[in-house]
Each structure stands twice: as structure tokens, then as C-alpha cells.
Write a protein that holds these residues in place. Structure first.
Motif, PDB file in Angstrom:
ATOM      1  N   LEU A  93       0.820  -1.478   0.039  1.00 20.30           N
ATOM      2  CA  LEU A  93      -0.110   0.090   0.011  1.00 20.30           C
ATOM      3  C   LEU A  93       0.942   1.252  -0.006  1.00 20.30           C
ATOM      4  N   ALA A  94       0.559   2.386  -0.763  1.00 19.66           N
ATOM      5  CA  ALA A  94       1.164   3.520  -0.741  1.00 19.66           C
ATOM      6  C   ALA A  94      -0.026   4.842  -0.659  1.00 19.66           C
ATOM      7  N   PRO A  95       0.331   5.539   0.213  1.00 19.31           N
ATOM      8  CA  PRO A  95      -0.582   6.751   0.289  1.00 19.31           C
ATOM      9  C   PRO A  95      -0.203   7.722  -1.043  1.00 19.31           C
ATOM     10  N   VAL A  96      -1.159   8.503  -1.384  1.00 19.26           N
ATOM     11  CA  VAL A  96      -1.277   9.323  -2.425  1.00 19.26           C
ATOM     12  C   VAL A  96      -0.918  10.640  -1.706  1.00 19.26           C
ATOM     13  N   HIS A  97       0.260  11.355  -1.739  1.00 23.54           N
ATOM     14  CA  HIS A  97       0.691  12.573  -1.161  1.00 23.54           C
ATOM     15  C   HIS A  97      -0.118  13.739  -1.418  1.00 23.54           C
ATOM     16  N   GLY A  98      -0.322  13.726  -2.619  1.00 25.62           N
ATOM     17  CA  GLY A  98      -1.150  15.045  -3.013  1.00 25.62           C
ATOM     18  C   GLY A  98      -2.582  15.003  -2.599  1.00 25.62           C
ATOM     19  N   ILE A  99      -3.089  13.779  -2.427  1.00 19.89           N
ATOM     20  CA  ILE A  99      -4.558  13.927  -1.962  1.00 19.89           C
ATOM     21  C   ILE A  99      -4.776  13.948  -0.399  1.00 19.89           C
ATOM     22  N   VAL A 100      -3.725  13.741   0.293  1.00 18.92           N
ATOM     23  CA  VAL A 100      -3.729  13.402   1.936  1.00 18.92           C
ATOM     24  C   VAL A 100      -3.228  14.581   2.521  1.00 18.92           C
ATOM     25  N   LYS A 101      -1.880  15.003   1.787  1.00 14.17           N
ATOM     26  CA  LYS A 101      -1.419  16.177   2.611  1.00 14.17           C
ATOM     27  C   LYS A 101      -2.097  17.515   2.910  1.00 14.17           C
ATOM     28  N   ASP A 102      -1.802  17.810   4.281  1.00 14.84           N
ATOM     29  CA  ASP A 102      -2.559  18.783   4.996  1.00 14.84           C
ATOM     30  C   ASP A 102      -4.141  18.607   5.047  1.00 14.84           C
ATOM     31  N   LYS A 103      -4.575  17.403   4.792  1.00 10.75           N
ATOM     32  CA  LYS A 103      -6.023  17.337   4.746  1.00 10.75           C
ATOM     33  C   LYS A 103      -6.396  16.351   6.249  1.00 10.75           C
ATOM     34  N   ARG A 104      -7.930  16.600   6.589  1.00 11.24           N
ATOM     35  CA  ARG A 104      -8.420  15.838   7.767  1.00 11.24           C
ATOM     36  C   ARG A 104      -8.936  14.674   6.741  1.00 11.24           C
ATOM     37  N   VAL A 105      -8.342  13.380   7.155  1.00 13.27           N
ATOM     38  CA  VAL A 105      -8.849  12.200   6.445  1.00 13.27           C
ATOM     39  C   VAL A 105      -9.613  11.275   7.137  1.00 13.27           C
ATOM     40  N   VAL A 106     -10.739  11.159   6.636  1.00 13.95           N
ATOM     41  CA  VAL A 106     -11.455   9.610   7.006  1.00 13.95           C
ATOM     42  C   VAL A 106     -11.109   8.300   6.270  1.00 13.95           C
ATOM     43  N   MET A 107     -10.253   7.642   7.078  1.00 11.41           N
ATOM     44  CA  MET A 107     -10.023   6.272   6.538  1.00 11.41           C
ATOM     45  C   MET A 107     -10.944   5.247   6.783  1.00 11.41           C
ATOM     46  N   VAL A 108     -11.566   4.793   5.738  1.00 11.28           N
ATOM     47  CA  VAL A 108     -12.686   3.519   6.034  1.00 11.28           C
ATOM     48  C   VAL A 108     -12.028   2.145   5.678  1.00 11.28           C
ATOM     49  N   ASP A 109     -12.168   1.408   6.846  1.00 11.32           N
ATOM     50  CA  ASP A 109     -11.759   0.126   6.426  1.00 11.32           C
ATOM     51  C   ASP A 109     -12.634  -0.853   6.826  1.00 11.32           C
ATOM     52  N   ASP A 110     -12.837  -2.170   6.605  1.00 12.49           N
ATOM     53  CA  ASP A 110     -13.836  -3.248   6.569  1.00 12.49           C
ATOM     54  C   ASP A 110     -13.721  -3.643   8.152  1.00 12.49           C
ATOM     55  N   SER A 111     -12.566  -3.857   8.761  1.00 10.98           N
ATOM     56  CA  SER A 111     -12.520  -4.712  10.003  1.00 10.98           C
ATOM     57  C   SER A 111     -11.225  -4.290  10.560  1.00 10.98           C
ATOM     58  N   ILE A 112     -10.912  -4.544  11.975  1.00 11.06           N
ATOM     59  CA  ILE A 112      -9.888  -4.388  12.681  1.00 11.06           C
ATOM     60  C   ILE A 112      -9.753  -5.687  13.486  1.00 11.06           C
ATOM     61  N   VAL A 113      -8.927  -6.507  13.044  1.00 14.38           N
ATOM     62  CA  VAL A 113      -8.653  -7.875  13.547  1.00 14.38           C
ATOM     63  C   VAL A 113      -7.769  -8.022  14.806  1.00 14.38           C
ATOM     64  N   ARG A 114      -6.322  -7.715  14.397  1.00 17.05           N
ATOM     65  CA  ARG A 114      -5.264  -7.547  15.177  1.00 17.05           C
ATOM     66  C   ARG A 114      -4.650  -6.085  15.541  1.00 17.05           C
ATOM     67  N   GLY A 115      -4.982  -5.398  14.564  1.00 15.74           N
ATOM     68  CA  GLY A 115      -4.589  -3.741  14.835  1.00 15.74           C
ATOM     69  C   GLY A 115      -3.416  -3.622  14.027  1.00 15.74           C
TER      70      GLY A 115
END
Length: 477
Positions: A338-360
Motif C-alpha cells: 500500500l502507498a499513500p497518495v501524498h497530493g490527496i492527503v497532505k494537509d487534509k483531515r482524512v477519514v480512512m474507511v476500512d472493513d475490519s480491525i482484527v489484530r490492529g
């Protein structure tokens, strides 16, 4: 406290009766379900006189080539893609399993997990059975063979009546294809048509790839017998309360598959919309963790009015990442995938949606990547309830002590993964969003990993994934 592993996929089964290119179509069907298992694959065919098979370790493309199909004659076939864990991924356990006797041959493939396999195996060994694999799937072959002088169909019915847990079976003999579903319908299984041929698969995306049309789901407790005279249906046992695995909608199945007439992508979008209503937050962008969370992230964005952006990119050319000797190299393994898209998330408040957290562990690493890419805030939203209890039906979740939500509160998990906020979807919100039959007490879904209420009795001797005594077709028993 370390939580190293996340959810691993289920297995997938496929079967076809009455097509001149049975082996090739089975290959394509398995290829469409490769996401359900990457450890091994196999195909068995019948030419009405003999059963032929080929299987191996690795991806479908690794196991089969053009020359392979010359060794797989016949107009009918079954196939399997397999997930396995903890060093038990050996050739003998790759399915379909093939059993030959003086009178006939049986090949079978299985998705699920038998919770009484330990007890049945002990009983069979005491009566003289010798097992060749550590797979719980082999148990049914021994039970069938002990049916004595009964007709083959009756032997299978008797054997199935002794099984407890989750199973979706396809079985091939020289002249029949048999399909069976457990009394609760825990694992998905559908039947379709391709011209005059009958097709069965764990997911309907396999039908789409080969041009087959979906007809219906195999019913709980149902056994289908398919041969040159057509198809017949029988009830092996009384259907229990429907309990389709919730994680099929949330995580396992491909978005273009339908599970009992519910499209998976649409269900995941509804999960995201429900999540936005239950857990709103002020933010600049919404992004999903590829691939299974993208649909929920789109739903969250549509409902909240926050723009959806492709904030995380998945590298689709990464194979298995071996366990590395240092924390630094383990972190690098996640960055390979996985790699973040810097131009999209830089200086932004990001909501990261995932389907589950199993072990963290994975969640923490992704949150860290987003912060390093310049995100001002990272708010994690999970489109399922907290997973607090182990699964005995084929999913690789371990003991409660290794499930982070059974050990820590939501606030503590939030601190552990380094997020600014964390919210999970409620159980009622999840079942409402999926949209199954609300007349049943569990809305037709298995909720055991969230609530601890299992649809079947859990028998003494049933093993969890980390205990490693028996290997299920979809995990370790």
C-alpha cells in the motif's frame, strides 16, 4: 502485545457438469475466485469412466498450463482454490482430494470448517481408518465409504447428516456431480446454467466470467445430484436458522458477486452510508483501504457529503511478503503493498474507511503512512462491528486474546493504532444495511465473531487456527 495477522480469505469451490470444455471453464472459474485462496489449486474431471486430477501449490496460473488440460479429459469437473496457514500448506492437503477404491472413485472439495471433525476423526481412527491428510475434508470420504451396501447417494446423505459446522461441498464420481450445503447455509454456494451444462460456484462472479446464468442459491441442508439425466434436489437435514457469514458481505466476496440476490458492492455501500450516519466527523476527504473497503468508503462519502478520493494505492504485483527479522523491515513490507497518495492527503483531515480491525497492526501502519504523507488528522471508520470472538467455521481468526477488540476498548484501540478518532458500525446497523431477511432473529447472518453467539454447537476438541492440529479447507481447525 503484538497483533501481527489480519483476516485471511476463505476457499472457493467450483463444479460443472456436461460441457465439452469442463476443465478449461473450471480453470476460469477458479481464476475469478483467486481472492478466496492463493495457497493451492486443483481440478478433477470425469470422462464417465475414470476420474483424472491435477493440483499443486500456488496460484491458479502457477498450477495449470496449456499442457495440463490434455491430462484432464471429460465433460464434467470440480475445482478448488485453497487458503491454509501455519506451515500446513502441503501438497497432500490441496484439493480436490481423490479417493480410489476397487469399485469407484470419489473426488471432493470443501469450503468451510467442521466443528466436530476432531471427534469424528478420533472415532474413525478407532475403527481402523487411516488418514492421508490433515484436512478435515477427508473425514467425509471415510464416512461415505463406511456406508456399506447403500446406494452412493444414500451413503453421502448419511455422511452429511453426521457433520456439524460450515460446509459447501462439491463431489465428483465417474457419473455424478453432488453438491451439498450445511443446514445453516454459512458458506455461499450458487447454481447456474451454461447452455445445457449445470454450473456451481462459491461466488457468482465465476458465472459472469464463463458466461453462465445464475439460477439460485443452494438451500441450507440441501443436496443436489447432477448427472446426464438432469438435476435432482433432496433435503439432507432440516434447515436450521439461516446464518450466512457476515464477513462475506463485509470483506471476503468480490464486489461484483451476488449472495442470495444481494449485490456485494451495493451492500458495502449501504454499510458505508450507515456508518456515516452513526459516526459522522468533520473532514476534508474520505478514502478506503483497497480493495474490499472501497465500496464502503464511497457510501460513507456519498452520505456525509465529504469528497471521496483515492488516498491509498494498492500494488497489485506484490507476492507474499515473508516475515522479516526486524520491525523496520516488517513496516517496509506493508509499504510494498500500500502507498499513500501524498497530493490527496497532505494537509487534509482524512477519514480512512476500512472493513475490519482484527489484530490492529495493519491499521496502525496505514495510519502512520497517512500521517507521514502529510495528513493533518486521520479518523478511522470501520464498516463492521468489533471482532471480539474467534471463528470456528473457516475464517482465520485466532483466540480472543489475539483479537484486539476483545482485549481493548474502542478508545484504547484508537490510541494503539494512532488515530485521531475511531468508530465501528453497530451490529444492528450492519444487519439493516446488508438487507437480509429481517424476520429471522439474526437477519439470516452469522454474527458469532461480533456477539459470541454461534449458530452451531462448538464441540469439545474443536481447534482454533493457532492450535494447528487439523487443517480446514478454509483455515486451520
Amino acid at each position: 502485545m503484538l497483533y501481527e495477522r489480519e483476516l485471511n480469505e476463505e476457499c472457493g469451490v467450483f463444479g460443472i457438469w456436461g460441457h465439452e470444455h469442463a476443465a478449461q471453464l473450471t480453470y476460469y472459474g477458479l481464476h475469478s475466485m483467486q481472492h478466496r485462496g492463493q495457497e493451492g489449486a486443483g481440478i478433477a474431471t470425469t470422462d464417465q469412466e475414470n476420474v483424472h486430477f491435477h493440483k499443486g501449490l500456488g496460484l491458479v496460473n502457477d498450477v495449470f498450463d496449456e499442457q495440463t488440460f490434455d491430462q484432464l479429459p471429460g465433460r464434467s469437473a470440480i475445482g478448488h482454490v485453497r487458503y491454509a496457514t501455519y506451515g500446513e500448506n502441503n501438497y497432500a492437503n490441496v484439493q480436490p482430494l481423490v479417493f480410489r477404491s476397487q469399485t469407484d472413485t470419489l473426488s471432493l472439495a470443501h469450503n468451510g470448517n467442521l466443528v466436530n471433525a476432531h471427534a469424528l476423526r478420533h472415532q474413525l481412527e478407532a475403527q481402523g481408518s487411516i488418514f492421508q491428510t490433515t484436512s478435515d475434508t477427508e473425514v467425509i470420504a471415510h464416512l461415505i465409504k463406511r456406508g456399506g451396501s447403500l446406494q452412493f447417494k444414500e451413503k453421502v446423505k448419511h455422511a452429511l447428516s453426521m457433520l456439524k459446522g460450515a460446509y459447501a461441498f462439491v463431489m465428483l464420481t465417474e457419473d455424478q456431480l453432488l453438491v451439498a450445503q450445511d443446514p445453516h447455509g454459512i458458506r455461499p454456494l450458487s447454481i447456474g446454467r451454461l447452455g445445457d451444462a449445470y454450473v456451481v460456484a462459491s461466488e457468482t462472479c465465476a458465472f459472469d466470467l464463463i458466461g453462465a446464468t445464475y439460477e439460485r442459491s443452494v438451500e441450507p441442508g440441501e443436496m443436489l445430484v447432477i448427472d446426464d439425466d438432469g438435476i435432482s434436489s433432496e433435503k439432507v437435514s432440516s434447515a436450521g436458522e439461516r446464518a450466512m457469514c457476515s464477513m462475506e458481505y463485509i470483506y471476503f466476496s468480490r464486489p461484483d458477486s451476488n449472495i442470495e440476490d444481494i449485490n456485494v458492492h451495493s451492500a458495502r455501500k449501504r454499510l458505508g452510508k450507515q456508518l456515516a450516519g452513526e459516526a459522522p466527523i468533520e473532514a476534508d476527504v474520505v478514502t478506503g483501504v483497497p480493495d474490499s473497503s472501497i465500496s464502503a468508503a464511497i457510501g460513507y462519502a456519498e452520505s456525509s457529503g465529504i469528497p471521496y478520493e483515492l488516498g491509498l494505492i494498492k500494488n497489485r504485483y506484490v507476492g507474499r511478503t515473508f516475515i522479516q527479522p526486524s520491525q523496520e523491515l516488517r513496516e517496509q513490507g506493508v509499504r510494498m503493498k500500500l502507498a499513500p497518495v501524498h497530493g490527496i492527503v497532505k494537509d487534509k483531515r482524512v477519514v480512512m474507511v476500512d472493513d475490519s480491525i482484527v489484530r490492529g497492526t495493519t491499521s496502525r501502519r496505514i495510519v502512520n503512512m497517512l500521517r507521514e504523507a502529510g495528513a493533518k488528522e486521520v479518523h478511522v471508520r470501520i464498516s463492521s462491528p468489533p471482532i471480539k470472538h474467534p471463528c470456528f467455521y473457516g475464517i482465520d481468526t485466532s483466540s480472543e486474546s489475539e483479537l484486539i477488540a476483545s482485549e481493548l476498548s474502542v478508545d484504547e484501540i484508537c490510541e494503539t493504532i494512532g488515530a485521531d478518532s475511531l468508530e465501528f458500525l453497530s451490529v444492528n446497523g450492519m444487519t439493516d444495511a446488508v438487507g437480509r431477511d429481517s424476520s429471522q432473529s439474526q437477519c439470516g447472518q452469522c454474527l458469532a465473531c461480533f456477539t459470541g453467539k454461534y449458530p452451531t454447537e462448538i464441540y469439545p476438541g474443536t481447534k482454533l487456527p493457532h492450535e494447528k492440529e487439523l487443517v480446514s479447507s478454509g483455515g486451520v481447525l
